[in-house]
Scaffold this motif. Structure first.
Motif, PDB file in Angstrom:
ATOM      1  N   GLY A 122       0.864  -1.330  -0.022  1.00  0.00           N
ATOM      2  CA  GLY A 122       0.045  -0.048   0.076  1.00  0.00           C
ATOM      3  C   GLY A 122       1.060   1.147   0.053  1.00  0.00           C
ATOM      4  N   GLY A 123       2.094   1.153  -0.275  1.00  0.00           N
ATOM      5  CA  GLY A 123       2.985   2.300  -0.413  1.00  0.00           C
ATOM      6  C   GLY A 123       3.548   2.523   0.799  1.00  0.00           C
ATOM      7  N   TYR A 124       3.524   1.647   2.050  1.00  0.00           N
ATOM      8  CA  TYR A 124       4.437   2.007   3.170  1.00  0.00           C
ATOM      9  C   TYR A 124       4.015   3.308   3.964  1.00  0.00           C
ATOM     10  N   GLY A 125       2.917   3.715   3.752  1.00  0.00           N
ATOM     11  CA  GLY A 125       2.443   4.965   4.478  1.00  0.00           C
ATOM     12  C   GLY A 125       3.163   6.260   3.977  1.00  0.00           C
ATOM     13  N   LEU A 126       3.983   6.016   2.873  1.00  0.00           N
ATOM     14  CA  LEU A 126       4.625   7.278   2.339  1.00  0.00           C
ATOM     15  C   LEU A 126       3.750   8.131   1.406  1.00  0.00           C
ATOM     16  N   PRO A 127       3.883   9.657   1.726  1.00  0.00           N
ATOM     17  CA  PRO A 127       3.306  10.471   0.863  1.00  0.00           C
ATOM     18  C   PRO A 127       3.357  10.230  -0.693  1.00  0.00           C
ATOM     19  N   PRO A 128       2.567  10.437  -1.633  1.00  0.00           N
ATOM     20  CA  PRO A 128       2.599  10.027  -2.977  1.00  0.00           C
ATOM     21  C   PRO A 128       3.845  10.683  -3.521  1.00  0.00           C
ATOM     22  N   LYS A 129       4.400  11.819  -3.315  1.00  0.00           N
ATOM     23  CA  LYS A 129       5.452  12.467  -4.104  1.00  0.00           C
ATOM     24  C   LYS A 129       6.526  11.483  -3.661  1.00  0.00           C
ATOM     25  N   GLU A 130       6.686  11.394  -2.394  1.00  0.00           N
ATOM     26  CA  GLU A 130       8.074  10.630  -1.876  1.00  0.00           C
ATOM     27  C   GLU A 130       8.285   9.368  -2.368  1.00  0.00           C
ATOM     28  N   LEU A 131       6.876   8.487  -2.231  1.00  0.00           N
ATOM     29  CA  LEU A 131       6.715   7.209  -2.809  1.00  0.00           C
ATOM     30  C   LEU A 131       7.340   7.285  -4.382  1.00  0.00           C
TER      31      LEU A 131
END
Length: 250
Positions: A93-102
């Motif tokens: 699920g993206g590891y809780g990272l904000p979309p831009k950082e992910l």
């Protein structure tokens, strides 16, 4: 093949592999769990690979869903460096990272595609909120990745075809290049194919249709999740038992 231009070229090649295929010839993507297995699959002639988060987790000594983000990204980057074919990464699920950082971390890893799921903590995320999150990720990543949006209705206790289609359409509108209704029954694939105008990812199971059969039902690509890693582990257990018992393993 390294550097941003090479990565962009791999993403373009990976996207093209999903289109113009005969129904009985879906894109089959084996799931490497480390650099060595990735090389085996690439040497066998597969044009692209797709890492399974559960298989990579097992190779790192973690339970599925418990791999620290830094370790997952490092493992994926090692796989990418080991082969010359495009690699898609399952990043849960993206590891809780904000979309831009992910997006930045995904691009730094050099992958050509990514799976991002809409399940979280044993339940489904709000579909509209998840679509907004995917749209932010898409905007940050641009066209440098094939975004495969996993729809977890059938693994989160909501086996509803209409809800599966609704979520898939929202994610496509948000910029997904493909959708992945994990564990959806094969008989649902034709209806999904008719309702969603992007490549459809099917999950192959041992007692289900083979890739060609899934393709004829509407799948554009076929993946195996952690099944190949688990089969390899079972084979290694057999070797270990033979060694323990003093048997010949040649």
């Amino acid at each position: 093949m390294t550097g941003p231009h090479a990565a962009a070229g791999l993403a373009e090649a990976f996207r093209a592999l999903h289109h113009g295929r005969a129904p009985e010839d879906p894109l089959v993507l084996p799931g490497p769990w480390d650099a060595a297995s990735a090389r085996v699959f690439a040497e066998a002639g597969f044009p692209a690979l797709a890492t399974p988060s559960a298989g990579v987790a097992a190779s790192l000594g973690y339970e599925d869903g418990h791999t620290p983000a830094d370790e997952m990204f490092a493992a994926v980057a090692r796989i990418v460096r080991a082969v010359d074919v495009p690699v898609s990464a399952d990043l849960e699920g993206g590891y809780g990272l904000p979309p831009k950082e992910l997006a930045e971390r995904v691009l730094d890893a050099g992958v050509a595609g990514v799976n991002l799921e809409d399940g979280e903590a044993g339940a489904l995320r709000d579909a509209a909120a998840h679509a907004d999150w995917l749209a932010e990720f898409r905007a940050a990543a641009g066209d440098a990745l094939f975004l495969n949006a996993r729809v977890d209705t059938y693994v989160r206790g909501v086996p509803d075809p209409e809800e599966t289609v609704r979520r898939a359409r929202l994610y496509v509108a948000a910029g997904a290049d493909g959708v992945y209704p994990l564990m959806a029954p094969p008989q649902l694939l034709p209806a999904l194919r008719a309702e969603v105008d992007v490549p459809l990812n099917a999950f192959a199971v041992p007692d289900g249709p083979p890739p060609a059969g899934l393709g004829r039902l509407g799948a554009s690509r076929v993946t195996y999740g952690p099944d190949l890693q688990r089969r390899a582990t079972r084979a290694l257990r057999d070797i270990a038992r033979a060694l323990r018992d003093g048997r010949h393993i040649g």
